[in-house]
Design an enzyme around this catalytic site. Structure first.
Site, mmCIF file in Angstrom:
data_model
loop_
_atom_site.group_PDB
_atom_site.id
_atom_site.type_symbol
_atom_site.label_atom_id
_atom_site.label_comp_id
_atom_site.label_asym_id
_atom_site.label_seq_id
_atom_site.Cartn_x
_atom_site.Cartn_y
_atom_site.Cartn_z
ATOM 1 N N HIS A 40 4.044 -7.210 13.653
ATOM 2 C CA HIS A 40 3.438 -7.090 14.793
ATOM 3 C C HIS A 40 1.720 -7.815 14.696
ATOM 4 O O HIS A 40 1.742 -7.913 14.066
ATOM 5 C CB HIS A 40 2.751 -5.440 14.063
ATOM 6 C CG HIS A 40 1.988 -5.207 13.743
ATOM 7 N ND1 HIS A 40 1.509 -3.631 14.158
ATOM 8 C CD2 HIS A 40 1.842 -4.971 12.788
ATOM 9 C CE1 HIS A 40 0.067 -3.377 12.887
ATOM 10 N NE2 HIS A 40 0.398 -4.395 12.002
ATOM 11 N N CYS A 49 -5.561 -8.741 11.228
ATOM 12 C CA CYS A 49 -4.952 -8.175 12.085
ATOM 13 C C CYS A 49 -4.384 -8.450 13.623
ATOM 14 O O CYS A 49 -3.038 -7.403 14.188
ATOM 15 C CB CYS A 49 -4.510 -6.621 11.597
ATOM 16 S SG CYS A 49 -4.037 -5.902 10.254
ATOM 17 N N HIS A 55 4.844 -5.989 7.985
ATOM 18 C CA HIS A 55 5.240 -5.003 6.972
ATOM 19 C C HIS A 55 5.549 -4.792 6.398
ATOM 20 O O HIS A 55 6.671 -4.655 6.886
ATOM 21 C CB HIS A 55 3.706 -3.877 7.367
ATOM 22 C CG HIS A 55 2.197 -3.952 7.886
ATOM 23 N ND1 HIS A 55 1.257 -4.513 7.140
ATOM 24 C CD2 HIS A 55 1.701 -3.865 8.906
ATOM 25 C CE1 HIS A 55 0.160 -4.742 7.594
ATOM 26 N NE2 HIS A 55 0.518 -4.793 8.554
ATOM 27 N N HIS A 93 12.809 -4.608 11.047
ATOM 28 C CA HIS A 93 13.405 -5.708 11.401
ATOM 29 C C HIS A 93 12.888 -6.483 12.556
ATOM 30 O O HIS A 93 14.037 -7.434 12.521
ATOM 31 C CB HIS A 93 14.722 -6.605 10.305
ATOM 32 C CG HIS A 93 15.098 -6.900 9.075
ATOM 33 N ND1 HIS A 93 14.793 -6.433 8.551
ATOM 34 C CD2 HIS A 93 14.467 -7.320 8.189
ATOM 35 C CE1 HIS A 93 14.934 -6.081 7.340
ATOM 36 N NE2 HIS A 93 14.041 -7.301 7.003
ATOM 37 N N GLU A 140 1.159 2.188 6.277
ATOM 38 C CA GLU A 140 1.373 0.630 6.225
ATOM 39 C C GLU A 140 1.249 -0.680 5.228
ATOM 40 O O GLU A 140 2.073 -1.656 5.290
ATOM 41 C CB GLU A 140 -0.222 0.076 7.657
ATOM 42 C CG GLU A 140 0.300 -1.426 8.338
ATOM 43 C CD GLU A 140 -1.093 -1.346 9.032
ATOM 44 O OE1 GLU A 140 -0.507 -0.674 10.837
ATOM 45 O OE2 GLU A 140 -2.253 -2.036 8.762
#
Length: 160
Positions: A40, A49, A55, A93, A140
């Protein structure tokens, strides 16, 4: 300490009766943990990020309920199936920005979405009327997680 091999295996109906299977009538907590890998990036965020990255998330579902006549609250296999069908299979995934509803894919947003998915499954299935979600935790990283509790979700619903 010396351990002995059992000489007799307990037999249902002979050594233990159905009414003895349920030891208590108390609410207990049961929990199951899962991991999944996803990619992401965050919007309106200045830091690492903001770039596409991944992650290995850890998800913990914490539920409570009174035991049934067998002494079970909810089968761990049912907890696994629900989480897998409603959450893991959708996110593992995958590129989260593409598969989640429109949102910034923060752990704080995701944990509420996950709570809603599991809560809806429990309501829809109906064979777990005694079960309630107490908390959902989403790590996370190994040291950082977001969580939401039943009380928090119900307070927000009641606040309008």
């Amino acid at each position: 300490m010396t351990y002995e091999i059992p000489k007799h295996i307990e037999q249902f109906g002979e050594d233990i009766q159905e009414q003895q299977l349920r030891y208590h009538n108390r609410r207990v907590i049961v929990s199951k943990e899962f991991t999944f890998d996803s990619a992401h990036h965050l919007h309106l965020y200045e830091g690492k990020c903001k770039s596409l990255h991944g992650h290995t998330y850890k998800l913990q579902t914490i539920m409570s309920g009174k035991t049934d006549y067998r002494g079970l609250t909810i089968d761990f296999a049912d907890m696994k199936r629900i989480a897998k069908e409603r959450v893991i299979d959708k996110l593992d995934h995958r590129y989260l920005n593409e598969v989640l509803p429109p949102m910034n894919t923060t752990a704080e947003n995701m944990v509420v979405w996950i709570y809603e998915q599991i809560h809806d499954a429990l309501l829809e299935e109906g064979h777990h009327p005694n079960i309630r979600i107490e908390e959902i935790r989403l790590w996370e990283t190994p040291t950082s997680y977001a969580a939401v509790t039943r009380d928090m979700m119900e307070a927000d619903e009641n606040a309008g």
